[in-house]
Design a protein around this motif. Sequence first.
Motif, PDB file in Angstrom:
ATOM      1  N   VAL A 266      18.889   5.383 -59.294  1.00  0.00           N
ATOM      2  CA  VAL A 266      17.877   4.274 -58.401  1.00  0.00           C
ATOM      3  C   VAL A 266      17.987   4.582 -57.184  1.00  0.00           C
ATOM      4  O   VAL A 266      17.023   5.291 -56.619  1.00  0.00           O
ATOM      5  N   TYR A 267      19.528   4.690 -56.721  1.00  0.00           N
ATOM      6  CA  TYR A 267      19.758   5.141 -55.750  1.00  0.00           C
ATOM      7  C   TYR A 267      19.120   7.278 -55.074  1.00  0.00           C
ATOM      8  O   TYR A 267      19.241   6.979 -53.879  1.00  0.00           O
ATOM      9  N   ASP A 268      19.698   7.842 -56.072  1.00  0.00           N
ATOM     10  CA  ASP A 268      18.847   8.819 -56.254  1.00  0.00           C
ATOM     11  C   ASP A 268      17.875   9.129 -55.697  1.00  0.00           C
ATOM     12  O   ASP A 268      17.079  10.030 -55.033  1.00  0.00           O
ATOM     13  N   LEU A 269      16.608   9.001 -56.804  1.00  0.00           N
ATOM     14  CA  LEU A 269      15.640   9.003 -56.320  1.00  0.00           C
ATOM     15  C   LEU A 269      14.619   8.468 -55.823  1.00  0.00           C
ATOM     16  O   LEU A 269      13.668   8.628 -55.237  1.00  0.00           O
ATOM     17  N   MET A 270      15.322   7.285 -55.342  1.00  0.00           N
ATOM     18  CA  MET A 270      14.747   6.384 -54.803  1.00  0.00           C
ATOM     19  C   MET A 270      14.750   5.669 -53.582  1.00  0.00           C
ATOM     20  O   MET A 270      14.334   5.608 -52.534  1.00  0.00           O
ATOM     21  N   GLY A 271      15.772   5.781 -53.297  1.00  0.00           N
ATOM     22  CA  GLY A 271      16.920   6.319 -52.050  1.00  0.00           C
ATOM     23  C   GLY A 271      17.780   4.624 -51.914  1.00  0.00           C
ATOM     24  O   GLY A 271      17.661   4.077 -50.281  1.00  0.00           O
ATOM     25  N   VAL A 272      17.245   3.327 -52.929  1.00  0.00           N
ATOM     26  CA  VAL A 272      18.326   2.390 -52.634  1.00  0.00           C
ATOM     27  C   VAL A 272      19.610   2.305 -52.750  1.00  0.00           C
ATOM     28  O   VAL A 272      20.158   3.006 -53.663  1.00  0.00           O
ATOM     29  N   ILE A 273      20.386   1.609 -51.911  1.00  0.00           N
ATOM     30  CA  ILE A 273      21.797   1.821 -51.371  1.00  0.00           C
ATOM     31  C   ILE A 273      22.671   0.408 -52.211  1.00  0.00           C
ATOM     32  O   ILE A 273      22.020  -0.350 -51.979  1.00  0.00           O
TER      33      ILE A 273
ATOM     34  N   LYS B 224      11.234  22.138 -49.968  1.00  0.00           N
ATOM     35  CA  LYS B 224      11.532  24.025 -49.623  1.00  0.00           C
ATOM     36  C   LYS B 224      12.626  24.468 -48.531  1.00  0.00           C
ATOM     37  O   LYS B 224      13.344  25.204 -48.327  1.00  0.00           O
ATOM     38  N   GLU B 225      12.576  22.886 -47.445  1.00  0.00           N
ATOM     39  CA  GLU B 225      13.408  22.883 -46.631  1.00  0.00           C
ATOM     40  C   GLU B 225      14.554  22.991 -47.096  1.00  0.00           C
ATOM     41  O   GLU B 225      15.959  23.316 -46.150  1.00  0.00           O
ATOM     42  N   TYR B 226      14.923  22.780 -48.701  1.00  0.00           N
ATOM     43  CA  TYR B 226      16.713  22.522 -48.619  1.00  0.00           C
ATOM     44  C   TYR B 226      16.836  23.874 -49.071  1.00  0.00           C
ATOM     45  O   TYR B 226      16.705  25.098 -49.485  1.00  0.00           O
ATOM     46  N   PRO B 227      18.421  23.955 -48.294  1.00  0.00           N
ATOM     47  CA  PRO B 227      18.933  26.098 -48.381  1.00  0.00           C
ATOM     48  C   PRO B 227      19.845  26.077 -50.194  1.00  0.00           C
ATOM     49  O   PRO B 227      20.412  25.952 -50.053  1.00  0.00           O
ATOM     50  N   TRP B 228      18.948  26.136 -50.287  1.00  0.00           N
ATOM     51  CA  TRP B 228      18.985  26.280 -52.377  1.00  0.00           C
ATOM     52  C   TRP B 228      19.765  27.538 -52.436  1.00  0.00           C
ATOM     53  O   TRP B 228      20.860  27.070 -53.047  1.00  0.00           O
ATOM     54  N   TRP B 229      19.543  28.424 -51.484  1.00  0.00           N
ATOM     55  CA  TRP B 229      20.399  29.223 -52.079  1.00  0.00           C
ATOM     56  C   TRP B 229      22.029  30.000 -51.198  1.00  0.00           C
ATOM     57  O   TRP B 229      22.540  30.513 -51.794  1.00  0.00           O
TER      58      TRP B 229
ATOM     59  N   LEU C  75      19.874  15.430 -57.637  1.00  0.00           N
ATOM     60  CA  LEU C  75      19.561  15.929 -56.538  1.00  0.00           C
ATOM     61  C   LEU C  75      20.864  15.978 -56.229  1.00  0.00           C
ATOM     62  O   LEU C  75      22.094  15.918 -56.256  1.00  0.00           O
ATOM     63  N   PRO C  76      20.633  17.449 -55.722  1.00  0.00           N
ATOM     64  CA  PRO C  76      22.097  18.426 -55.087  1.00  0.00           C
ATOM     65  C   PRO C  76      23.023  17.098 -53.713  1.00  0.00           C
ATOM     66  O   PRO C  76      21.841  15.870 -53.514  1.00  0.00           O
ATOM     67  N   TRP C  77      23.907  16.862 -54.064  1.00  0.00           N
ATOM     68  CA  TRP C  77      24.690  15.997 -53.559  1.00  0.00           C
ATOM     69  C   TRP C  77      25.266  15.891 -51.940  1.00  0.00           C
ATOM     70  O   TRP C  77      25.080  14.914 -51.523  1.00  0.00           O
ATOM     71  N   ASP C  78      24.437  16.906 -51.425  1.00  0.00           N
ATOM     72  CA  ASP C  78      24.451  16.398 -49.857  1.00  0.00           C
ATOM     73  C   ASP C  78      23.059  16.435 -49.804  1.00  0.00           C
ATOM     74  O   ASP C  78      22.433  16.810 -48.341  1.00  0.00           O
ATOM     75  N   TRP C  79      22.117  16.420 -50.050  1.00  0.00           N
ATOM     76  CA  TRP C  79      20.555  16.053 -49.491  1.00  0.00           C
ATOM     77  C   TRP C  79      20.691  14.754 -49.143  1.00  0.00           C
ATOM     78  O   TRP C  79      21.177  13.776 -49.273  1.00  0.00           O
ATOM     79  N   ASP C  80      19.661  15.281 -48.175  1.00  0.00           N
ATOM     80  CA  ASP C  80      19.382  13.854 -47.115  1.00  0.00           C
ATOM     81  C   ASP C  80      17.756  14.579 -47.207  1.00  0.00           C
ATOM     82  O   ASP C  80      17.342  13.995 -45.819  1.00  0.00           O
ATOM     83  N   LEU C  81      16.735  14.869 -47.949  1.00  0.00           N
ATOM     84  CA  LEU C  81      15.293  14.721 -47.057  1.00  0.00           C
ATOM     85  C   LEU C  81      14.593  14.254 -47.719  1.00  0.00           C
ATOM     86  O   LEU C  81      13.451  14.160 -48.293  1.00  0.00           O
TER      87      LEU C  81
END
Lengths: 548, 352
Positions: A118-125, A157-162, A137-143
Amino acid sequence: MRKTDDIVNITREKLVSALGNDVEPVELKWPNYVGFRLLTPRRITDVVKELKKLGYAQVTLITGIDKPQEGVIELVYKFNRMDSLVMAWIYTQIPRDDPKIPSITPICKSANPHELEVYDLMGVIFEGHPDLRHVFLPWDWDLGSPLRKDWDPSLAKEYPWWERTREFYDPFVIPETEADDIYYLSIGPQHPAVHGSFRLILKLRGDTILEAWPDFGWVHRGIEKLAESKNYEQNIVYTDRLCYGSAITWNLTYVLAIEDLLGIEVPERAQWFRAILAEIQRIISHLLWLAAFSGDIGTYHSMFLYPLREREKFLDLLEKACGSRLTYSYIRIGGVGIFKHAEDIPETWFEETKETIKDFRKRLEEYMDITYANETFWMRTKGVGILKGKAAVEAGATGPVLRGAGIKYDIRKVAPYLVYDQVDFEIPTGKNGDAFDRWWVRINEMIQSTHIIEQIIDEMPKQGPLRTKVPLPKLRGKGEGFSRTEDPRGEASIYVVGDGSDKPYRLHIRSPTYANLSLLHYILRHAKLADIAVIIGSLDPCMAEVDR
Amino acid sequence: MQDPITMIASEINKQIEMILGYIFGLLGLPEWLYFPAYVLVLIIIFFLLFTVDLLFIVWMERKLIGRIHHRRSVTETGPFGFFQNIADVVKLLIKEDIYPEKADRFMHNLVPPLLAATALIPVVLIPFGPGIWFLRMNTSVVLFFAIATLVPGLVLLAGWASNSKLPAIGAFRAGLQLISYELPLGLSLLGVVLLAGSLDFVSIVEAQKNIWFALVQPIGAFVFFVASIMELERAPFDVPEAEGEIIVGWRTEYSGIKFGLFYGTEYFKLFVSAAAFTALYLGGWYGPFFPSVIYFVLKLHLVIIMMIWVRITFFRPRPDQLIRIAYTKLIPLAILNLFLVVILAPYISYLL
């Protein structure tokens, strides 16, 4: 066993008396489930403490539902108990802008994977969670949080995957103060022990594992988000892809939830036939597991290929009924199959099934000669990866893992669906909760499944429709739908919320593998490095189901 | 009765000597070059035969495993898929050679050929038939096992040179396993040496003219067989390269022809161990009617088939369990065997 009504009433009284005005009882659609609305989310820990006292041992699911119009996120906590089909559901609402709620993981270990999700996909802390991080999600995801309604998919698309590919280790930076004889090892994401794509970070001293952290989400597909843009009928195809090992049981779980939501009656013959398909699928799934598990123990030879050979015969059976080998999409809303072919199951198919089963029983004896009669097999599996009794319940294990730990808990018995209350079968259980017991349970489950199939073939109605006609425009529903079934891997359930349109407003899938694999953190402690393959294999991982 | 193969061999030998002498006379080459040239020709002939046999062994293993699995195995390349191995070798040759970033490149390149050579050298000590051997010396068994002792060191080097964690774990496991197998191997060998009264392979084979040592001391033969599978690092004792746990152990970071050399090493070792077992326990070239190299080759391949059969049936023990088997089961058995041989020696020598 106490009556379900008693348990429901007692739970309602006790909780209201303990928390006073903070909770109010909610009438749920299902008489056997007891629901509450928690008005002050801060007191969730008190509720959980009270429920634990009353015997609600596990958190099955924590669902977050985003409601932008009301400006809230609704959280639904679902608790189950080992001795009865009664569930306790706690509804609570937290503001969308400041989504904070106390974590219940310190009190109730089984909540850990669900809170992370739920934290990951819904943003509940979850405040006070010991290790709150992104799992899928990637460990430093903030989008943003993808499952929120206003999230823009183009943000991904804005996440620098590579640029991130070389920084796998960063969330687990090795502390410089660590002693010299300790080292870290990353198992996966591509590794033969991990049956798919997931990663284990191990902290080792010599050959002994001091600590282990499972890391998921390498091939997450966002099926729950995708499902919100397809209608109820179209979503069946996604449920096939939840697990390539047991597509039918996932079809079934989904369709049961939708039928519950829309209130659709299913013909009796279809119910019986669904049960046959589910049991064949269980055998197929366990055979695939047996092959992979034998490979893990170290024979990529005889015991790796023999179960696959038998699995092929059962796949042929399903292919004759459904028309495809792995992804069937065969169990549909209102029954089984496509209208045109719904009554076309020929009598020969049932005879063939019986013969295949007879043949299969002989083969099982052959497996016993290779495995059970072999001392090395005992050496490798006995006393390995122990998770016993209460600890297994606490940690949130379900399915063969829980039964291997000695708990007699099977949804088919506890909360019968389809026709399981009309057939006779036993629940095999283990004693020590090690890899051997899990193997033992699964082998015996296959035997029980063959008995179930034979009984159903004898007892099911010979004539009758296999599907009720539900025109597509009528597939609209408002409210809640819920189903739970005994997947080959554990307790699977799907919770669906409809808003009156032909698409689900929120579809939440409980993956048994996700909960079971989260146990690795506890099981792998003090295990040997050489045993990781056996331990992971004994949990029957299916990564497609975790990264749903 | 005379062995036809031996006759043919001596005939070929005569022809080689004649042709070589003719060429030397024609070109006027110096006398001292004659012996090296003669040995070179023999080696070339031997290795042609050896390579064909290795290809046959690999093919046989694939086919046999396929049959036991209820599948067909290789079928497409050549008759019955026989040339599949050649295709595989070509594939390995043209593959890219990849180094780990922080590997010790010199060692990384050096170890594969060195290991292959070390595994292959003991072949020269093995007597294949009456009079068919490269080297006979009165301590050849000692030399044979001395060379085999080099392998653990090289395996450790191979894992170390990769500078990677999984290969290092695999290499340590290999070192541990190879050291612990050597004790039961050496102890079970003592029985043979005592009975034959010699450390020479040829004398040991000749001592089995009437009865095989495997029948006289079955416990010793069993211990030697199990210990030599451990030495080979093949399933079920493939702990150093356990696929499910540490990928392929110390070989993980090697690719292309270097991996091919390691793969070849496995079969060189298989061949050499089976040959040693044949010579030490199965009476070498002796058989009904006449002593012949045919019997040696036949027994050798039967031993290899036995090893393949074991490989596909059993599960792999854990490293610590493997060491425990070596120290608590195999070594006491080997000592028991030695005792029995010492006590029963007068009666056994009656049979010999």
